[in-house]
Design an enzyme around this catalytic site. Structure first.
Site, short mmCIF file in Angstrom:
data_model
loop_
_atom_site.label_atom_id
_atom_site.label_comp_id
_atom_site.label_asym_id
_atom_site.label_seq_id
_atom_site.Cartn_x
_atom_site.Cartn_y
_atom_site.Cartn_z
N GLY A 201 0.86 -1.06 -0.63
CA GLY A 201 -0.11 0.04 0.53
C GLY A 201 1.26 1.77 -0.34
O GLY A 201 1.62 1.50 0.08
N CYS A 202 -0.24 2.57 0.89
CA CYS A 202 0.83 3.76 0.72
C CYS A 202 2.18 3.94 1.00
O CYS A 202 2.77 4.75 0.71
CB CYS A 202 -0.12 4.73 0.27
SG CYS A 202 -1.20 4.56 -0.75
N PHE A 203 2.28 3.80 1.70
CA PHE A 203 3.23 3.80 3.13
C PHE A 203 4.47 2.36 2.77
O PHE A 203 5.61 3.49 2.92
CB PHE A 203 3.20 3.21 4.49
CG PHE A 203 3.22 1.98 4.60
CD1 PHE A 203 4.61 1.00 4.68
CD2 PHE A 203 2.15 1.08 4.22
CE1 PHE A 203 4.12 -0.08 5.05
CE2 PHE A 203 1.66 -0.31 4.42
CZ PHE A 203 3.00 -1.09 4.94
N PHE B 4 2.29 6.99 4.30
CA PHE B 4 0.80 6.84 5.16
C PHE B 4 0.22 5.64 4.91
O PHE B 4 0.10 5.42 3.18
CB PHE B 4 0.04 7.89 5.27
CG PHE B 4 0.84 9.19 5.91
CD1 PHE B 4 1.02 9.42 7.01
CD2 PHE B 4 0.32 10.29 5.16
CE1 PHE B 4 1.48 10.48 7.37
CE2 PHE B 4 1.00 11.29 5.76
CZ PHE B 4 1.37 11.92 7.14
#
EC number: 2.3.1.74
Length: 389
Positions: A163-165, A373
């Site tokens: 994911g985005c982190f 995040f």
């Protein structure tokens, strides 16, 4: 005879991990955010859902995004109608696209980074690759090593589905590799393609629609190593520390699940609140050892999950508007490219800092912070030290 202690000391670098080059790439297909709602509802055969289309238009208007890049063209989507439905079995078609295109886009970014670095690719000792776009075996790391013609002995690490982190995670891992392996040169690549998450709209799942308004495709690459060779390698940023933490009481705030229908995306409305409420704790832990408590004295790279997150972080910390300029610039021109975003922002910042004659790669400032995040909620915090331009 050499002692274990002496042997271990000889293996370690002397200086901090340093970013030596950055490269980025996008697909050629550019999408204008102002006309995207019309296109999206037409291509997904959803034009009869007029109220939902109006909601989507408002989402796109509020997104602060001007344009995005997408591998998925109208032609590709017409050939794969199940990808345009909300929940139709389509994983095979999506996988067929991403297993080829994710390494290919990563290769373009990597070649740019290697060119800027100016050293032969045979000097690359480690490869760290991450993507949230599909899963395969052997992985994208293997495919990229083949595409670039890296040595068979390159030590590879593949991170899928984080994911985005994870743009922060790969920097943390590359830092450890560079500092604990003398002479190591680590190629880090983040490559993301929305072919796994694209789908038609649903009245009952507006969080999925948020993703359709925000996500874009892009790849970014860096070369990292300690003890740069003077006159040969040009340092851009030094990595001083890196930490990861879970935000309390945030389970289920961001979820993604790989299903027959592709990668589903679920978002709680309170994500901006959860992040802004907890971000100062991460800053204090990272910067207290350095005696820094003025967050406006730092240069900022924050994963632009969406405009609401940036607005609330700005408000909570009392940040001056210009602090997130590079972050907002990347969001505006590329959308949310998941893991690749923070590296795009680093690239934007060092280029703008040089062009504007600001004295350091970090907007004329000495110290900076990079935040990732994502699902968990997970927060990655990287402390950066800029270099004189």
């Amino acid at each position: 005879m050499v002692t274990v202690e002496e042997y271990r000391k000889a293996q370690r670098a002397e200086g901090p991990a340093t970013i030596l080059a950055i490269g980025t790439s996008t697909p050629s297909n550019c999408v204008d955010q102002s006309t995207y709602p019309d296109y999206y509802f037409r291509i997904t055969n959803s034009e009869h859902k007029t109220e939902l289309k109006e909601k989507f238009k408002r989402m796109c208007d509020k997104s602060m995004i001007k344009k995005r890049y997408m591998h998925l063209t109208e032609e590709i989507l017409k050939e794969n109608p199940n990808m345009c439905a909300y929940m139709a079995p389509s994983l095979d078609a999506r996988q067929d696209i991403v297993v080829v295109e994710v390494p290919k886009l990563g290769k373009e970014a990597a070649q740019k980074a290697i060119k800027e670095w100016g050293q032969p690719k045979s000097k690359i000792t480690h490869l760290v690759f991450c993507t949230t776009s599909g899963v395969d075996m052997p992985g994208c790391d293997y495919q990229l090593a083949k595409l670039l013609g890296l040595r068979p002995s390159v030590k590879r690490l593949m991170m899928y589905q984080q994911g985005c982190f994870v743009g922060g995670t790969v920097l943390r891992l590359a830092k450890d590799l560079a500092e604990n392996n003398k002479g190591a040169r680590v190629l880090v690549v983040c490559s993301e393609i929305t072919a796994v998450t694209f789908r038609g709209p649903s009245e009952s799942h507006l969080d999925s629609l948020v993703g359709q308004a925000l996500f874009g495709d892009g790849a970014a690459a860096i070369i990292m190593g300690s003890d740069p060779i003077i006159g040969v390698e040009r340092p851009l940023f030094e990595l001083v520390s890196a930490a990861q933490t879970l935000v309390p009481d945030s389970e289920g705030a961001i979820d993604g699940h790989l299903r027959e229908v592709g990668l589903t995306f679920h978002l709680l409305k309170d994500v901006p609140g959860l992040i802004s409420k907890n971000i100062e704790k991460s800053l204090l832990e990272a910067f207290q050892p350095l005696g820094i408590s003025d967050w406006n004295s730092l240069f900022w790279i924050a994963h632009p999950g969406g405009p609401a997150i940036l607005d609330q972080v700005e408000l909570k910390l009392g940040l001056k508007q210009e602090k997130l300029r590079a972050t907002r610039e990347v969001l505006s021109n590329y959308g949310n490219m998941s893991s690749a975003c923070v590296l795009f922002i680093l690239d934007e910042m060092r280029k703008a800092s040089t062009n504007e004659g600001l004295g350091t790669t970090g907007e004329g400032l000495e110290w900076g912070v990079l935040f990732g995040f994502g699902p968990g909620l997970t927060v990655e915090t990287v402390v950066l030290h800029s270099v004189a331009t």
